[in-house]
Motif scaffolding. Structure first.
Motif, PDB file in Angstrom:
ATOM      1  N   HIS A 129     -44.276 -37.007  -8.014  1.00 54.89           N
ATOM      2  CA  HIS A 129     -44.096 -36.995  -9.564  1.00 54.89           C
ATOM      3  C   HIS A 129     -45.155 -37.595 -10.217  1.00 54.89           C
ATOM      4  O   HIS A 129     -45.474 -37.155 -11.370  1.00 54.89           O
ATOM      5  N   ASN A 130     -45.466 -38.814  -9.794  1.00 56.03           N
ATOM      6  CA  ASN A 130     -46.476 -39.675 -10.209  1.00 56.03           C
ATOM      7  C   ASN A 130     -47.851 -39.050 -10.352  1.00 56.03           C
ATOM      8  O   ASN A 130     -48.726 -38.634 -11.236  1.00 56.03           O
ATOM      9  N   VAL A 131     -48.098 -38.281  -9.135  1.00 55.85           N
ATOM     10  CA  VAL A 131     -49.392 -37.353  -9.321  1.00 55.85           C
ATOM     11  C   VAL A 131     -49.527 -36.315 -10.171  1.00 55.85           C
ATOM     12  O   VAL A 131     -50.521 -36.027 -10.737  1.00 55.85           O
ATOM     13  N   GLU A 132     -48.286 -35.623 -10.324  1.00 53.30           N
ATOM     14  CA  GLU A 132     -48.165 -34.582 -11.209  1.00 53.30           C
ATOM     15  C   GLU A 132     -48.298 -35.129 -12.675  1.00 53.30           C
ATOM     16  O   GLU A 132     -49.143 -34.465 -13.448  1.00 53.30           O
ATOM     17  N   ALA A 133     -47.684 -36.392 -12.769  1.00 53.63           N
ATOM     18  CA  ALA A 133     -47.810 -36.798 -14.308  1.00 53.63           C
ATOM     19  C   ALA A 133     -49.244 -37.224 -14.658  1.00 53.63           C
ATOM     20  O   ALA A 133     -49.958 -37.017 -15.753  1.00 53.63           O
ATOM     21  N   CYS A 157     -59.354 -48.429  -8.357  1.00 54.56           N
ATOM     22  CA  CYS A 157     -58.997 -49.784  -8.030  1.00 54.56           C
ATOM     23  C   CYS A 157     -59.670 -50.496  -9.275  1.00 54.56           C
ATOM     24  O   CYS A 157     -59.073 -51.674  -9.432  1.00 54.56           O
ATOM     25  N   TYR A 158     -60.922 -50.673  -9.542  1.00 53.82           N
ATOM     26  CA  TYR A 158     -61.668 -51.248 -10.499  1.00 53.82           C
ATOM     27  C   TYR A 158     -60.703 -51.019 -11.929  1.00 53.82           C
ATOM     28  O   TYR A 158     -60.530 -52.172 -12.521  1.00 53.82           O
ATOM     29  N   SER A 159     -60.586 -49.991 -12.139  1.00 55.63           N
ATOM     30  CA  SER A 159     -59.621 -49.932 -13.468  1.00 55.63           C
ATOM     31  C   SER A 159     -58.339 -50.295 -13.411  1.00 55.63           C
ATOM     32  O   SER A 159     -57.953 -51.130 -14.390  1.00 55.63           O
ATOM     33  N   PHE A 187     -40.582 -47.698 -14.817  1.00 52.16           N
ATOM     34  CA  PHE A 187     -41.621 -46.883 -14.247  1.00 52.16           C
ATOM     35  C   PHE A 187     -41.471 -46.774 -12.580  1.00 52.16           C
ATOM     36  O   PHE A 187     -42.350 -46.379 -11.981  1.00 52.16           O
ATOM     37  N   ASP A 188     -40.069 -46.828 -12.090  1.00 55.28           N
ATOM     38  CA  ASP A 188     -39.813 -46.714 -10.641  1.00 55.28           C
ATOM     39  C   ASP A 188     -40.591 -47.816  -9.830  1.00 55.28           C
ATOM     40  O   ASP A 188     -40.325 -47.388  -8.563  1.00 55.28           O
ATOM     41  N   ILE A 189     -41.148 -48.639 -10.237  1.00 54.62           N
ATOM     42  CA  ILE A 189     -41.799 -49.566  -9.374  1.00 54.62           C
ATOM     43  C   ILE A 189     -40.912 -50.448  -8.606  1.00 54.62           C
ATOM     44  O   ILE A 189     -40.994 -50.736  -7.398  1.00 54.62           O
ATOM     45  N   GLU A 190     -39.614 -50.833  -9.183  1.00 52.27           N
ATOM     46  CA  GLU A 190     -38.575 -51.331  -8.312  1.00 52.27           C
ATOM     47  C   GLU A 190     -38.106 -50.748  -7.039  1.00 52.27           C
ATOM     48  O   GLU A 190     -37.811 -50.933  -5.957  1.00 52.27           O
ATOM     49  N   ALA A 191     -37.928 -49.247  -7.783  1.00 53.33           N
ATOM     50  CA  ALA A 191     -37.449 -48.456  -6.508  1.00 53.33           C
ATOM     51  C   ALA A 191     -38.285 -48.046  -5.465  1.00 53.33           C
ATOM     52  O   ALA A 191     -37.930 -48.214  -4.222  1.00 53.33           O
ATOM     53  N   GLN A 211     -51.204 -45.700 -12.358  1.00 51.85           N
ATOM     54  CA  GLN A 211     -52.309 -45.887 -11.525  1.00 51.85           C
ATOM     55  C   GLN A 211     -52.008 -46.775 -10.556  1.00 51.85           C
ATOM     56  O   GLN A 211     -52.368 -46.748  -9.210  1.00 51.85           O
ATOM     57  N   VAL A 212     -51.165 -47.779 -10.826  1.00 48.09           N
ATOM     58  CA  VAL A 212     -50.619 -48.810  -9.726  1.00 48.09           C
ATOM     59  C   VAL A 212     -49.777 -48.135  -8.635  1.00 48.09           C
ATOM     60  O   VAL A 212     -49.987 -48.400  -7.393  1.00 48.09           O
ATOM     61  N   ILE A 213     -48.975 -47.126  -9.119  1.00 48.00           N
ATOM     62  CA  ILE A 213     -48.241 -46.299  -8.091  1.00 48.00           C
ATOM     63  C   ILE A 213     -48.924 -45.402  -7.230  1.00 48.00           C
ATOM     64  O   ILE A 213     -48.556 -45.236  -5.931  1.00 48.00           O
ATOM     65  N   LEU A 214     -50.154 -44.829  -7.897  1.00 53.97           N
ATOM     66  CA  LEU A 214     -51.042 -44.089  -7.065  1.00 53.97           C
ATOM     67  C   LEU A 214     -51.751 -45.065  -6.167  1.00 53.97           C
ATOM     68  O   LEU A 214     -51.907 -44.445  -4.929  1.00 53.97           O
ATOM     69  N   VAL A 215     -52.037 -46.054  -6.515  1.00 52.39           N
ATOM     70  CA  VAL A 215     -52.712 -47.158  -5.432  1.00 52.39           C
ATOM     71  C   VAL A 215     -51.739 -47.549  -4.119  1.00 52.39           C
ATOM     72  O   VAL A 215     -52.200 -47.393  -3.256  1.00 52.39           O
ATOM     73  N   ILE A 216     -50.554 -47.805  -4.558  1.00 53.01           N
ATOM     74  CA  ILE A 216     -49.604 -48.018  -3.844  1.00 53.01           C
ATOM     75  C   ILE A 216     -49.294 -46.734  -2.763  1.00 53.01           C
ATOM     76  O   ILE A 216     -49.381 -46.839  -1.421  1.00 53.01           O
ATOM     77  N   ASP A 217     -49.234 -45.654  -3.306  1.00 55.42           N
ATOM     78  CA  ASP A 217     -49.019 -44.383  -2.670  1.00 55.42           C
ATOM     79  C   ASP A 217     -50.333 -44.134  -1.432  1.00 55.42           C
ATOM     80  O   ASP A 217     -50.151 -44.039  -0.358  1.00 55.42           O
TER      81      ASP A 217
END
Length: 270
Positions: A212-216, A259-261, A181-185, A238-244
């Motif tokens: 790309h994550n926002v679009e998805a 964040c709660y979700s 899911f690109d988390i390592e990248a 969602q995790v990637i969005l929080v990091i963003d």
């Protein structure tokens, strides 16, 4: 190219600080990168794998480049009296490198000259990682695990040599892009951006993933996964969005709900 290699090597080992950096760039770009990049372009246009003869020629070309960079690293270590064997793993560098006559007379170099040598070795380690990465991208080996391990090894050795430079982490991010899911990248690109000397491409690379994550997420039915309906892909989005949001200090509505979700779904995931 062979004549250019001879000329460049004589300059690299003779004129240390004046045009050393530019010479390194010419060696990589004109001698090795451009032929591989051209091959990749034609390969992608053909929409088919390289034929056996093409793959063999390209594989031999990349192998010769790998052997050359290994030999140059060993030459620089000998010429500049560097003792790097307790910092980086020379077993993967000395393996299959060309033999050369070591210098018996040791000279004393200035700090700037030594720093130039270390920077050059760092760049050569990155080049070695890139060459193994190209073998994976061009499908030149039946088993990509070995090439991936070597690419990771050379990038890691470069990082150990100069942890202030973010290029090694940027290249690691490129190597694992599209996986998990690109988390390592994302980790490697952000690490590069937080380095004292960030890689120029890391900003664009991680921004592309975030976009790309926002679009998805926008295409999905809901940004928030309903309780009790765990979805791994949406959870990672969602995790990637929080990091963003945290990394770029963005402001969005319903951030607390998001964040709660994430926390609830993280517990479900564990």
């Amino acid at each position: 190219r062979e004549k250019l290699v001879i000329l460049i090597e004589s300059i690299l080992l003779g004129d240390f600080e004046q045009i050393g950096k530019k010479t390194r760039e010419i060696l990589w770009r004109k001698v090795y990168y451009d032929p591989v990049a051209t091959s990749k372009k034609f390969w992608k246009k053909s929409n088919s794998d390289l034929c056996v003869e093409e793959a063999l020629l390209l594989n031999n070309f990349i192998k010769s480049a790998i052997r050359h960079y290994k030999t140059l690293i060993l030459k620089f270590e000998d010429l500049f009296n560097l003792d790097l064997r307790y910092i980086i793993d020379f077993s993967i560098i000395a393996n299959e490198a060309d033999a050369f006559e070591k210098r018996t007379e040791k000279e004393i170099y200035t700090k700037n000259e030594t720093n130039h040598a270390l920077e050059t070795i760092y760049c050569f380690l990155i080049c070695l990682g890139d060459l193994h990465r190209y073998c994976i991208e061009l499908k030149l080996a039946e088993n990509d695990i070995s090439n991936k391990w070597l690419a990771v090894s050379y990038y890691n050795e470069a990082f150990k040599l100069n942890p202030r430079n973010g290029v090694s982490h940027n290249q690691l991010g490129t190597l694992v892009a599209g996986e998990n899911f690109d988390i390592e990248a994302i980790f490697h690109y952000i690490y590069s951006l937080c380095s004292p000397i960030p890689a120029e491409l890391s900003e664009a690379n991680v921004s592309r993933i975030f976009q790309h994550n926002v679009e998805a997420l926008e295409q999905s039915s809901s940004t928030i996964v309903a309780l009790g309906e765990f979805n791994l892909k949406q959870f990672m989005q969602q995790v990637i969005l929080v990091i963003d949001i945290f990394f770029y200090d963005k402001e969005i509505s319903e951030f607390n709900t998001l964040c709660y979700s994430v926390l609830v779904n993280f517990k479900e995931y564990l």
